[in-house]
Design a protein around this motif. Structure first.
Motif, PDB file in Angstrom:
ATOM      1  N   ASP A 110       0.829  -1.209   0.000  1.00  0.00           N
ATOM      2  CA  ASP A 110       0.000   0.000   0.000  1.00  0.00           C
ATOM      3  C   ASP A 110       0.863   1.259   0.000  1.00  0.00           C
ATOM      4  OD1 ASP A 110      -2.215  -1.611   0.054  1.00  0.00           O
ATOM      5  OD2 ASP A 110      -2.663  -1.302   2.177  1.00  0.00           O
ATOM      6  N   LEU A 111       1.958   1.219   0.760  1.00  0.00           N
ATOM      7  CA  LEU A 111       2.858   2.368   0.793  1.00  0.00           C
ATOM      8  C   LEU A 111       3.502   2.592  -0.574  1.00  0.00           C
ATOM      9  CD1 LEU A 111       4.650   1.775   4.205  1.00  0.00           C
ATOM     10  CD2 LEU A 111       3.203   3.736   3.640  1.00  0.00           C
ATOM     11  N   LEU A 112       4.057   1.551  -1.150  1.00  0.00           N
ATOM     12  CA  LEU A 112       4.779   1.679  -2.411  1.00  0.00           C
ATOM     13  C   LEU A 112       3.863   2.073  -3.563  1.00  0.00           C
ATOM     14  CD1 LEU A 112       7.157  -1.394  -2.057  1.00  0.00           C
ATOM     15  CD2 LEU A 112       7.828   1.015  -2.021  1.00  0.00           C
ATOM     16  N   GLU A 113       2.606   1.678  -3.494  1.00  0.00           N
ATOM     17  CA  GLU A 113       1.663   2.015  -4.556  1.00  0.00           C
ATOM     18  C   GLU A 113       0.908   3.312  -4.276  1.00  0.00           C
ATOM     19  OE1 GLU A 113      -0.822  -1.342  -5.336  1.00  0.00           O
ATOM     20  OE2 GLU A 113       0.856  -2.612  -5.994  1.00  0.00           O
ATOM     21  N   GLY A 114       1.163   3.925  -3.131  1.00  0.00           N
ATOM     22  CA  GLY A 114       0.551   5.205  -2.821  1.00  0.00           C
ATOM     23  C   GLY A 114      -0.955   5.164  -2.683  1.00  0.00           C
ATOM     24  N   ARG A 115      -1.483   4.105  -2.140  1.00  0.00           N
ATOM     25  CA  ARG A 115      -2.935   3.945  -2.099  1.00  0.00           C
ATOM     26  C   ARG A 115      -3.633   4.913  -1.155  1.00  0.00           C
ATOM     27  NH1 ARG A 115      -3.132  -2.733  -1.984  1.00  0.00           N
ATOM     28  NH2 ARG A 115      -2.302  -3.022  -4.102  1.00  0.00           N
ATOM     29  N   GLN A 116      -2.901   5.469  -0.181  1.00  0.00           N
ATOM     30  CA  GLN A 116      -3.512   6.390   0.763  1.00  0.00           C
ATOM     31  C   GLN A 116      -3.073   7.838   0.549  1.00  0.00           C
ATOM     32  OE1 GLN A 116      -2.628   3.411   4.292  1.00  0.00           O
ATOM     33  NE2 GLN A 116      -4.030   4.978   5.011  1.00  0.00           N
ATOM     34  N   VAL A 117      -2.376   8.096  -0.529  1.00  0.00           N
ATOM     35  CA  VAL A 117      -1.897   9.453  -0.778  1.00  0.00           C
ATOM     36  C   VAL A 117      -3.067  10.332  -1.224  1.00  0.00           C
ATOM     37  CG1 VAL A 117      -0.331  10.892  -2.133  1.00  0.00           C
ATOM     38  CG2 VAL A 117       0.393   8.617  -1.378  1.00  0.00           C
ATOM     39  N   VAL A 118      -3.261  11.437  -0.540  1.00  0.00           N
ATOM     40  CA  VAL A 118      -4.374  12.339  -0.855  1.00  0.00           C
ATOM     41  C   VAL A 118      -3.956  13.290  -1.967  1.00  0.00           C
ATOM     42  CG1 VAL A 118      -5.326  12.142   1.465  1.00  0.00           C
ATOM     43  CG2 VAL A 118      -3.721  13.982   0.965  1.00  0.00           C
ATOM     44  N   PRO A 119      -4.915  13.815  -2.730  1.00  0.00           N
ATOM     45  CA  PRO A 119      -4.576  14.653  -3.893  1.00  0.00           C
ATOM     46  C   PRO A 119      -3.708  15.854  -3.562  1.00  0.00           C
ATOM     47  CG  PRO A 119      -6.881  13.993  -3.996  1.00  0.00           C
ATOM     48  CD  PRO A 119      -6.371  13.542  -2.659  1.00  0.00           C
ATOM     49  N   GLY A 120      -3.963  16.520  -2.441  1.00  0.00           N
ATOM     50  CA  GLY A 120      -3.174  17.696  -2.095  1.00  0.00           C
ATOM     51  C   GLY A 120      -1.712  17.389  -1.878  1.00  0.00           C
ATOM     52  N   VAL A 121      -1.442  16.250  -1.264  1.00  0.00           N
ATOM     53  CA  VAL A 121      -0.057  15.842  -1.041  1.00  0.00           C
ATOM     54  C   VAL A 121       0.601  15.459  -2.358  1.00  0.00           C
ATOM     55  CG1 VAL A 121       1.401  14.059  -0.004  1.00  0.00           C
ATOM     56  CG2 VAL A 121      -0.392  15.158   1.353  1.00  0.00           C
ATOM     57  N   ARG A 122      -0.103  14.715  -3.169  1.00  0.00           N
ATOM     58  CA  ARG A 122       0.467  14.306  -4.464  1.00  0.00           C
ATOM     59  C   ARG A 122       0.793  15.541  -5.313  1.00  0.00           C
ATOM     60  NH1 ARG A 122       0.305   9.340  -6.569  1.00  0.00           N
ATOM     61  NH2 ARG A 122      -1.380   8.720  -5.147  1.00  0.00           N
ATOM     62  N   PHE A 123      -0.112  16.504  -5.328  1.00  0.00           N
ATOM     63  CA  PHE A 123       0.105  17.706  -6.117  1.00  0.00           C
ATOM     64  C   PHE A 123       1.324  18.478  -5.608  1.00  0.00           C
ATOM     65  CE2 PHE A 123      -0.478  22.178  -7.088  1.00  0.00           C
ATOM     66  CZ  PHE A 123      -0.830  22.158  -8.428  1.00  0.00           C
ATOM     67  N   ALA A 124       1.433  18.632  -4.284  1.00  0.00           N
ATOM     68  CA  ALA A 124       2.538  19.401  -3.703  1.00  0.00           C
ATOM     69  C   ALA A 124       3.882  18.729  -3.974  1.00  0.00           C
ATOM     70  CB  ALA A 124       2.319  19.569  -2.202  1.00  0.00           C
ATOM     71  N   VAL A 125       3.951  17.431  -3.784  1.00  0.00           N
ATOM     72  CA  VAL A 125       5.216  16.716  -3.980  1.00  0.00           C
ATOM     73  C   VAL A 125       5.629  16.733  -5.446  1.00  0.00           C
ATOM     74  CG1 VAL A 125       6.353  14.470  -3.816  1.00  0.00           C
ATOM     75  CG2 VAL A 125       4.897  15.267  -1.948  1.00  0.00           C
ATOM     76  N   ASP A 126       4.687  16.497  -6.332  1.00  0.00           N
ATOM     77  CA  ASP A 126       5.002  16.538  -7.760  1.00  0.00           C
ATOM     78  C   ASP A 126       5.459  17.940  -8.171  1.00  0.00           C
ATOM     79  OD1 ASP A 126       4.242  13.911  -7.782  1.00  0.00           O
ATOM     80  OD2 ASP A 126       2.392  14.215  -8.930  1.00  0.00           O
ATOM     81  N   ALA A 127       4.870  18.963  -7.567  1.00  0.00           N
ATOM     82  CA  ALA A 127       5.281  20.340  -7.862  1.00  0.00           C
ATOM     83  C   ALA A 127       6.721  20.579  -7.415  1.00  0.00           C
ATOM     84  CB  ALA A 127       4.344  21.323  -7.175  1.00  0.00           C
ATOM     85  N   TYR A 128       7.109  19.970  -6.310  1.00  0.00           N
ATOM     86  CA  TYR A 128       8.475  20.121  -5.816  1.00  0.00           C
ATOM     87  C   TYR A 128       9.479  19.491  -6.780  1.00  0.00           C
ATOM     88  CZ  TYR A 128      12.366  19.998  -2.471  1.00  0.00           C
ATOM     89  OH  TYR A 128      13.586  20.156  -1.843  1.00  0.00           O
ATOM     90  N   VAL A 129       9.168  18.297  -7.265  1.00  0.00           N
ATOM     91  CA  VAL A 129      10.061  17.636  -8.224  1.00  0.00           C
ATOM     92  C   VAL A 129      10.162  18.462  -9.509  1.00  0.00           C
ATOM     93  CG1 VAL A 129      10.403  15.567  -9.634  1.00  0.00           C
ATOM     94  CG2 VAL A 129       9.637  15.342  -7.257  1.00  0.00           C
ATOM     95  N   ASN A 130       9.028  18.971  -9.981  1.00  0.00           N
ATOM     96  CA  ASN A 130       9.041  19.788 -11.196  1.00  0.00           C
ATOM     97  C   ASN A 130       9.822  21.083 -10.988  1.00  0.00           C
ATOM     98  OD1 ASN A 130       7.546  17.988 -12.765  1.00  0.00           O
ATOM     99  ND2 ASN A 130       5.591  18.830 -12.067  1.00  0.00           N
ATOM    100  N   PHE A 131       9.741  21.638  -9.790  1.00  0.00           N
ATOM    101  CA  PHE A 131      10.507  22.831  -9.458  1.00  0.00           C
ATOM    102  C   PHE A 131      12.006  22.545  -9.596  1.00  0.00           C
ATOM    103  CE2 PHE A 131      12.787  25.562  -6.516  1.00  0.00           C
ATOM    104  CZ  PHE A 131      12.197  26.809  -6.697  1.00  0.00           C
ATOM    105  N   ALA A 132      12.434  21.425  -9.035  1.00  0.00           N
ATOM    106  CA  ALA A 132      13.864  21.063  -9.095  1.00  0.00           C
ATOM    107  C   ALA A 132      14.326  20.824 -10.527  1.00  0.00           C
ATOM    108  CB  ALA A 132      14.117  19.826  -8.241  1.00  0.00           C
ATOM    109  N   ARG A 133      13.437  20.320 -11.361  1.00  0.00           N
ATOM    110  CA  ARG A 133      13.792  20.052 -12.754  1.00  0.00           C
ATOM    111  C   ARG A 133      13.910  21.344 -13.567  1.00  0.00           C
ATOM    112  NH1 ARG A 133       9.559  15.258 -13.159  1.00  0.00           N
ATOM    113  NH2 ARG A 133      10.914  13.465 -12.809  1.00  0.00           N
ATOM    114  N   SER A 134      13.095  22.324 -13.232  1.00  0.00           N
ATOM    115  CA  SER A 134      12.962  23.490 -14.105  1.00  0.00           C
ATOM    116  C   SER A 134      13.765  24.704 -13.664  1.00  0.00           C
ATOM    117  CB  SER A 134      11.480  23.882 -14.210  1.00  0.00           C
ATOM    118  OG  SER A 134      10.957  24.240 -12.934  1.00  0.00           O
ATOM    119  N   LYS A 135      14.195  24.751 -12.404  1.00  0.00           N
ATOM    120  CA  LYS A 135      14.899  25.919 -11.890  1.00  0.00           C
ATOM    121  C   LYS A 135      16.416  25.757 -12.021  1.00  0.00           C
ATOM    122  CE  LYS A 135      11.444  28.455 -10.500  1.00  0.00           C
ATOM    123  NZ  LYS A 135      11.208  29.818 -11.035  1.00  0.00           N
TER     124      LYS A 135
END
Length: 241
Positions: A110-135
């Protein structure tokens, strides 16, 4: 506007001021956690969602390395990926966080597949990775400076878990113990790189704004987790998605 570059002391003070006012150790959810007021379901929700962040840290660091042309900086930063991914089996921070999840009663799958990850957390974390890629890489490194404030948070968290959440197997707290020293080392490296390579007033200002962005991002993650767990707290009903 005065475009003169800040000296190292002034620049450092401005960075530390951000953490003093905006770091997520002041979030109401952390206050509940550290006072022993979270139930098992709420704590499991936090562990599962924070794990999505942990999984993304080495991806973020690899993105920084991919943008950095300086061999000496890449060499210095590289250990962070190994620290989280390990080199085999369940080594590293990700392995330690998996053990925390299991100690809390969460299934590894469940942890590895992210079954309990809420949308707000997923959005924030993905935004952080994209920030690191683009800055630019010095600015992406500055986003890691929340580590300056992590050791105190980890010490408080470890004390709270050992005192209030004794149902969690002690081996699950390994990650918190390791970060007491790792965060000090990592933040020292990141601060030195930021002070050295953010060499113009423009870059210094952007670095300070970036640290505020990262604090806001961590705060937003806790907002999403707190909202998801309101149903486990007395007097609230869980929101349906």
């Amino acid at each position: 506007m005065n475009n003169q570059r800040w000296n190292r002391t002034t620049f450092t003070a401005k960075l530390r001021k951000v953490g003093a006012s905006a770091y997520h150790d002041k979030h109401p959810f952390h206050a509940l956690m550290n006072s022993g007021e979270l139930g098992r379901e709420a704590l499991r929700t936090w562990v599962a969602n924070r794990f999505y962040y942990q999984l993304s840290i080495p991806i973020k660091d690899a993105a920084i390395l991919s943008n950095c042309p300086l061999r000496e900086v890449r060499r210095l930063w590289l250990h962070r990926i190994v620290d989280h991914d390990g080199t085999k089996d369940d080594e590293g921070g990700i392995g330690a966080w998996l053990r925390l999840g299991e100690a809390c009663g969460l299934a590894r799958t469940d942890l590895l597949e992210g079954r309990q990850v809420v949308p707000g957390v997923r959005f924030a974390v993905d935004a952080y990775v994209n920030f690191a890629r683009s800055k630019p890489w010095p600015i992406a490194i500055a986003s890691s400076l929340t580590e300056l404030f992590a050791p105190d948070l980890m010490a408080s968290r470890l004390e709270a878990f050992e005192r209030y959440y004794r149902w969690i197997e002690p081996r699950g707290l390994e990650y918190f113990r390791s970060r007491l020293t790792q965060a000090r080392r990592d933040s020292g490296e990141a601060l030195e790189l930021t002070l050295t390579y953010c060499g113009t007033r423009e870059l210094q200002v952007e670095a300070v704004r970036t640290l505020q962005f990262k604090c806001d991002l961590l705060w937003a993650m806790l907002d999403a987790i707190h909202l998801e767990t309101l149903g486990t707290l007395k007097g609230f009903k869980r929101l349906k998605r």
